[in-house]
Design a protein around this motif. Structure first.
Motif, mmCIF file in Angstrom:
data_model
loop_
_atom_site.group_PDB
_atom_site.id
_atom_site.type_symbol
_atom_site.label_atom_id
_atom_site.label_comp_id
_atom_site.label_asym_id
_atom_site.label_seq_id
_atom_site.Cartn_x
_atom_site.Cartn_y
_atom_site.Cartn_z
ATOM 1 N N TYR A 59 2.412 -2.035 21.514
ATOM 2 C CA TYR A 59 1.374 -2.069 22.540
ATOM 3 C C TYR A 59 0.025 -2.065 21.848
ATOM 4 O O TYR A 59 -0.311 -1.130 21.121
ATOM 5 N N ALA A 60 -0.739 -3.137 22.065
ATOM 6 C CA ALA A 60 -2.073 -3.272 21.464
ATOM 7 C C ALA A 60 -2.028 -3.048 19.952
ATOM 8 O O ALA A 60 -2.882 -2.369 19.377
ATOM 9 N N THR A 79 -14.283 7.284 31.082
ATOM 10 C CA THR A 79 -13.443 7.469 29.908
ATOM 11 C C THR A 79 -13.193 8.951 29.673
ATOM 12 O O THR A 79 -13.876 9.821 30.237
ATOM 13 N N GLU A 118 -7.576 7.753 19.862
ATOM 14 C CA GLU A 118 -7.385 6.476 20.553
ATOM 15 C C GLU A 118 -7.556 6.616 22.065
ATOM 16 O O GLU A 118 -7.825 5.635 22.772
ATOM 17 N N ASP A 119 -7.391 7.847 22.594
ATOM 18 C CA ASP A 119 -7.486 8.052 24.037
ATOM 19 C C ASP A 119 -8.911 8.248 24.533
ATOM 20 O O ASP A 119 -9.171 8.150 25.736
ATOM 21 N N ASP A 178 -11.724 6.631 24.514
ATOM 22 C CA ASP A 178 -12.473 5.572 25.186
ATOM 23 C C ASP A 178 -11.637 4.820 26.218
ATOM 24 O O ASP A 178 -12.035 3.763 26.703
ATOM 25 N N ARG A 179 -10.503 5.392 26.570
ATOM 26 C CA ARG A 179 -9.686 4.832 27.651
ATOM 27 C C ARG A 179 -10.081 5.474 28.974
ATOM 28 O O ARG A 179 -10.456 6.650 29.018
ATOM 29 N N PRO A 180 -9.985 4.747 30.102
ATOM 30 C CA PRO A 180 -10.223 5.379 31.409
ATOM 31 C C PRO A 180 -9.283 6.575 31.585
ATOM 32 O O PRO A 180 -8.087 6.472 31.311
ATOM 33 N N GLU A 185 -5.834 6.414 33.204
ATOM 34 C CA GLU A 185 -4.716 5.757 32.532
ATOM 35 C C GLU A 185 -3.992 6.689 31.559
ATOM 36 O O GLU A 185 -2.975 6.308 30.984
ATOM 37 N N LEU A 186 -4.509 7.888 31.374
ATOM 38 C CA LEU A 186 -3.929 8.808 30.390
ATOM 39 C C LEU A 186 -2.747 9.564 30.968
ATOM 40 O O LEU A 186 -2.588 9.673 32.185
#
Length: 523
Positions: free
Chosen positions: A25-26, A365, A405-406, A408-410, A413-414
């Motif tokens: 994934y990515a 984020t 890695e988490d 800067d994720r919305p 989505e975590l």
């Protein structure tokens, strides 16, 4: 434990055979050569903390996740699913944690969508509703009218409708991803009974749940994943609980026992200074007048069954709800809390049990969520500089074992465990004197629970007064210095924690008749 004596099925060939499943994934390998076999007539549990690869492995089976390498056989035949529809065509039905139902449609329409009974002149709705009713009856909710709009049902009943939609297909493989997360104890017990009946009818059930007791009760075998790899497979009837947990979190179960010992060594001193005092605080129809003291450096557990008043007491003490009776005193002076923002200005921070609606701001984020409360305290006319934000985030990145890695994720989505850590980081950034945590570990994996429990213990050691609420009494007993016990919306006593206090002590107190209760002073 599993209901049957023979935990290993006798079927010659598994219904599902997954070999060497690899998923990226990515650019990150999230599943690395995983194997899984599921037999007809067994409940097979997938175990592991959030991020272990459970949902990814389910996605590889059901066609929602593309496979880089590996093979999938269903009934001995190769399967390369590219959608849920492909897997359904092979007899695999899935109930996801977030049920994909249509609130505007009726119960029957949701259950039968795509599989309606048809005749010469189109859909035969009377026959379709009969089949939907039969599926509902199997789940023990025959009192639900199949013509009822789904949006009128409770969240728990909606989850059962999602299960009914899966079993109406008469699948040979049923995948249940956290099916009991929104159910109360009675509803969960009913669903587990259905799972057993389907197993006994020869259905292969793949079961994922964070509720360890449910897994041990209903499953026959289990596969444990950690870091995208399979690390163990067990017959449930023979597994040692401590070994299972150790495999899941990747560290010795002694860590939990050490945490409990540390809490007992720290045990709250009677001379501790009271920082927040509630006197006769209550709200009509919500909570009877209640007295509670919180001292610096103390963890106070609120224990009780659902509806006991434990959450209501926390909300009144933190200003989330306004009391219509009694007073709050902060460091010896009366205080009025007109909401969470007012509480925060008085160095009282609260995390409510409704994380998605009252905790996380899903569109922001994780990084933005962490600095949100601190920025609100400072005022929007004095924005935190990038350096200040980075310093705050970096502090809790390490303290709470967050993944860079988490950040800067919305936040929406975590994983649940990461969201809880983000909310805790946000509260801790304000340097509270009082921290009120309502179900901070519900629905998250064991590793994340341990991180949060350790942090709570450390905060108490640093002089913070902590309220800890959990439906898992083991957690309350492990962490608390004192336990406030509630029943039927009123406080029925307190226990001073110590070596003689166990979960049974709290349960017996809740179960006792009101006249026969003992307080912590008598215990």
């Amino acid at each position: 434990m599993a209901a049957r004596d023979a935990s290993t099925p006798t079927t010659a060939r598994p219904v599902v055979e997954m070999s060497g499943i690899t998923v990226d994934y990515a650019g990150v390998r999230v599943l690395d050569g995983a194997d899984l076999t599921v037999h007809a007539g067994e409940v097979h549990a997938l175990m592991g903390e959030n991020g272990a690869g459970k949902s990814t492995l389910i996605g590889a089976l059901t066609g929602t996740v593309p496979i880089v390498a590996g093979t999938v056989l269903v009934g001995g035949e190769p399967l390369t699913p590219t959608s849920v529809a492909d897997s359904r065509a092979e007899g695999i039905a899935t109930v996801f944690q977030e049920s994909h139902l249509s609130p505007q449609l009726s119960v029957a329409e949701n259950i039968m969508i795509g599989h309606e009974v048809r005749g010469r002149f189109g859909i035969r709705w009377s026959r379709s509703r009969e089949r939907a009713s039969a599926a509902l009856s199997t789940l023990g909710i025959e009192d639900v009218d199949p013509r009822t709009p789904l949006e009128e049902l409770s969240p728990a009943t909606k989850q059962l409708v999602a299960v009914a939609r899966a079993i109406v297909l008469e699948p040979r493989v049923l995948v249940l991803d956290e099916p009991t997360s929104s159910l109360d104890e009675a509803e969960a017990a009913r669903l587990l009974g259905v799972v057993r009946r389907l197993r006994d009818q020869g259905v292969a059930v793949l079961f994922v749940s964070h509720f360890l007791e449910q897994v041990l009760e209903v499953s026959d075998r289990m596969t444990v994943l950690r870091g995208g790899r399979v690390v163990a497979e067990y017959d449930t009837a023979q597994v040692e609980r401590a070994e299972l947990i150790s495999k899941m979190i990747g560290e010795d179960i002694d860590a939990l026992q050490a945490l409990h010992s540390e809490r007992l060594e720290h045990h709250y001193a009677e001379s501790g200074r009271v920082t927040l005092r509630a006197t006769s605080i209550g709200r009509r129809g919500t909570l009877e007048p209640t007295d509670v003291d919180l001292s610096r450096g103390e963890v106070v557990g609120f224990a009780g069954l659902r509806g006991s008043g434990r959450t209501e007491l926390a909300r009144l003490m933190s200003g989330v709800e306004r009391a219509d009776h009694g007073e709050l005193w902060l460091d010896g002076a009366p205080v009025q809390l007109r909401g969470p923002a007012s509480a925060l200005r008085h160095r009282i921070a609260v995390s409510t049990e409704n994380l998605r609606h009252e905790g996380i701001v899903a569109e922001l984020t994780a990084r933005e969520n962490i600095v949100l409360a601190l920025q609100a305290l400072r005022g929007w006319t004095r924005p935190l500089s990038r350096a200040e934000q980075a310093a705050v985030v970096d502090t809790y990145l390490h303290a709470l074992h967050l993944s860079p890695e988490d950040l800067d994720r919305p936040a929406g989505e975590l994983s649940g465990g990461t969201q809880q850590k983000v909310v805790l980081a946000r509260l801790l950034a304000t340097r509270p004197h009082v921290l009120i945590l309502d179900e901070p570990t519900r629905g998250i994996d064991i590793g994340a629970k341990l991180d949060i429990q350790r942090r709570v213990a450390k905060l108490a050691g640093e002089g913070v007064a902590v309220v800890f609420i959990s439906s898992q009494l083991e957690e309350v007993v492990r962490l608390s210095d004192r336990i406030v016990v509630l029943k039927d919306r009123e406080k029925i006593g307190e226990l001073s924690n110590g070596p003689g206090v166990t979960v049974d002590t709290v349960v017996e107190m809740i179960a006792a008749e009101m006249d026969g209760l003992v307080t912590g002073d008598d215990a």
